[in-house]
Design an enzyme around this catalytic site. Structure first.
Site, PDB file in Angstrom:
ATOM      1  CG  ASP A 222      -4.684   1.948   2.497  1.00  0.00           C
ATOM      2  OD1 ASP A 222      -3.832   1.715   1.622  1.00  0.00           O
ATOM      3  OD2 ASP A 222      -5.406   1.065   3.010  1.00  0.00           O
TER       4      ASP A 222
ATOM      5  CG  HIS B 193      -1.951  -1.095   1.170  1.00  0.00           C
ATOM      6  ND1 HIS B 193      -3.311  -0.874   1.228  1.00  0.00           N
ATOM      7  CD2 HIS B 193      -1.812  -2.439   1.038  1.00  0.00           C
ATOM      8  CE1 HIS B 193      -3.950  -2.030   1.148  1.00  0.00           C
ATOM      9  NE2 HIS B 193      -3.061  -2.996   1.040  1.00  0.00           N
TER      10      HIS B 193
END
Ligand code: UDP
Length: 476
Positions: A115, A16
């Site tokens: 995120d 990520h």
């Protein structure tokens, strides 16, 4: 036009973090201001990017945050080795809200890109009257499929087949078939747990989320981009492959466990397209039995290979099967730990990529023009596999049927050796390689001036520049 300041908030996992850093590099190279808020153990690559000339802001906040019951040494997703730790980790991520909002108060950005695992950032953005864009770290194909599976009732929107295990997913540009054990087991559970609650919060956060940035490009999965935007009805901008935003992008994530010159020298000594590169990302681990099967498959394939083997946290002893390294001395290079993956994939000697189909790895394979042997393990990787094998036609599956993040097993050596052989020297190998090369070219064009992703970023910048926060009336 005013200089937009975008704050990026990744989560604590390399899969990520890496694309978020690429995104920040892209934004600064296009004249935007970008600041990353992250935790101490993920700040080194950002500092490195700053040292190599990227004008990216960095604000570090402690993790685990105050009040968390997470042990102090647990700082990243790959350390969530049991459900108790996982649940504490999710709790710790929620506790980041207060310190992050204090930072936002200081920075006063124009937009947050955060995120998927930080759904509370949608509330934070609303507090500051700025838009929040979500980042799920995957492509449209997987995003469209994920929307089909509801938490607790994942089979409601699919069609059962005569095989009680197999399902068909209707309503997408292709007819896609999965078996039930390939679906996320959290979704299959009838009662709520910390993970299902997290997914519910993610869904809920869409009410206050402006849109999504997607690490993909139109030419790769345009039917699914259209479906996501026009049928599912989400605003989204595909601005990737983010990997291509910078020429200095070979070094990503952790420090390499191998001297890069040594690795290049080894690759230089091999013929073009002759090496199989095997790596399963930053989170997955295999059981000892599966490691033995994989080693045997690589040996049986007769191909030269680089095998990246991740250690199982609790294993004390070496995790490469005994005697294997000596036996394959001239054919195989084993990397214990972190590999310089992009550097390897771009080398002319690499002819195939055995991958778990994490989205970053998948895109890296696409950008490097390398055909893939697909071996999905967990998350949306089974979806990404279908994109590669059935839509793009640039890979062959080993046939894994079971979602497993830790100690994955169940794939036999014959299946792996067969898939490797098919991709390297099978009847369709040349055509697969040509197709992979075509996608490589398309990816490059997409990020060049006037390319599809380049223009999508222009559109996004314009839309953010004209953003007007909704009034209370609009929301009600
Ligand atoms: N990666 C790497 N070296 C390794 C393992 C992974 O550079 O030894 C990088 C890889 O290039 C990719 C990322 O880590 O950018 C992994 O992300 P992906 O989405 O493929 O998988 P995940 O780790 O999230 O399962």
């Amino acid at each position: 036009m005013k200089l937009l300041h975008i704050v990026l908030i990744p989560t604590m996992a390399q899969g990520h973090m890496i694309p978020m850093l690429d995104m920040a590099k892209l934004f600064t190279s296009r004249g935007l201001r970008a600041t990353i808020i992250t935790t101490p153990s993920f700040s080194a690559p950002i500092t490195q990017a700053r040292l190599s000339g990227f004008n990216i802001g960095l604000v570090v906040t402690p993790f685990p945050p105050q009040g968390s019951s997470l042990p102090q040494n647990i700082v990243s997703f790959d350390q969530m080795t049991d459900p108790d730790l996982a649940s504490k980790f999710l709790g710790a991520m929620e506790l980041l809200q207060e310190p992050v909002e204090e930072i936002l108060q200081q920075l006063r950005p124009d937009c947050i890109i955060s995120d998927m695992f930080l759904p509370w950032t949608a509330d934070s953005a609303a507090k500051f009257s700025i838009p929040r864009l979500a980042f799920y770290g995957t492509g449209f194909f997987a995003r469209c499929l994920s929307e089909k599976f509801e938490i607790h009732k994942p089979l409601d929107n699919v069609t059962m087949t005569s095989d009680p295990e197999a399902i068909l997913v209707p309503g997408l540009p292709h007819e896609l078939k999965f078996v039930i054990p390939q679906l996320c087991p959290f979704f299959l559970e009838e009662t709520a747990n910390d993970f299902t609650k997290m997914f519910e919060k993610m869904n809920e956060s869409w009410k206050k989320t402006y849109g999504e940035v997607v690490n993909s490009f139109d030419e790769l999965e345009s039917g699914y981009a259209n479906h996501y935007k026009n049928v599912i009805g989400r605003k989204a901008w595909e601005i990737g492959p983010l990997l291509l935003c910078s020429e200095k992008n070979h070094h990503r994530g952790n420090e390499s466990a191998i001297d890069e010159h040594e690795c290049l020298a080894w690759l230089d000594s091999k013929k073009p397209n002759s090496v199989v590169y095997v790596c399963f990302g930053s989170l997955a681990t295999f059981s000892r039995a599966q490691l033995t099967e994989t080693a045997a498959a690589l040996e049986a394939s007769g191909q030269d290979f680089i095998w990246v083997v991740r250690k199982n946290e609790r294993d004390e002893e070496d995790w490469v099967p005994l005697g294997f390294e000596e036996r394959v001395r001239n054919k195989g290079l084993i990397i214990r730990g972190w590999a310089p993956q992009v550097m390897i994939l771009y080398h002319v000697s690499v002819g195939a990529f055995v991958t778990h189909c994490g989205w970053n790895s998948t895109l890296e394979g696409v950008c490097a023009g390398v055909p893939m042997v697909t071996w999905p393990l967990f998350a949306e990787q089974f979806f990404n596999e279908k994109l590669v094998t059935e839509v793009l036609g640039t890979g062959v599956s080993v046939g894994n049927k079971r979602w497993m993040l830790r100690d994955s097993e169940g794939v036999e050596r014959e299946a792996v050796a067969r898939a490797v052989e098919e991709v390297m020297v099978g009847g369709g190998a040349e055509e697969m390689r040509r197709r992979a090369q075509r996608y490589k070219e398309m990816a490059k064009k997409a990020v060049e001036e006037d390319g599809s992703s380049y223009n999508n970023l222009n559109d996004l910048i314009e839309e953010l520049s004209n953003y007007v926060a909704p009034t209370k009336q609009d929301i009600n």
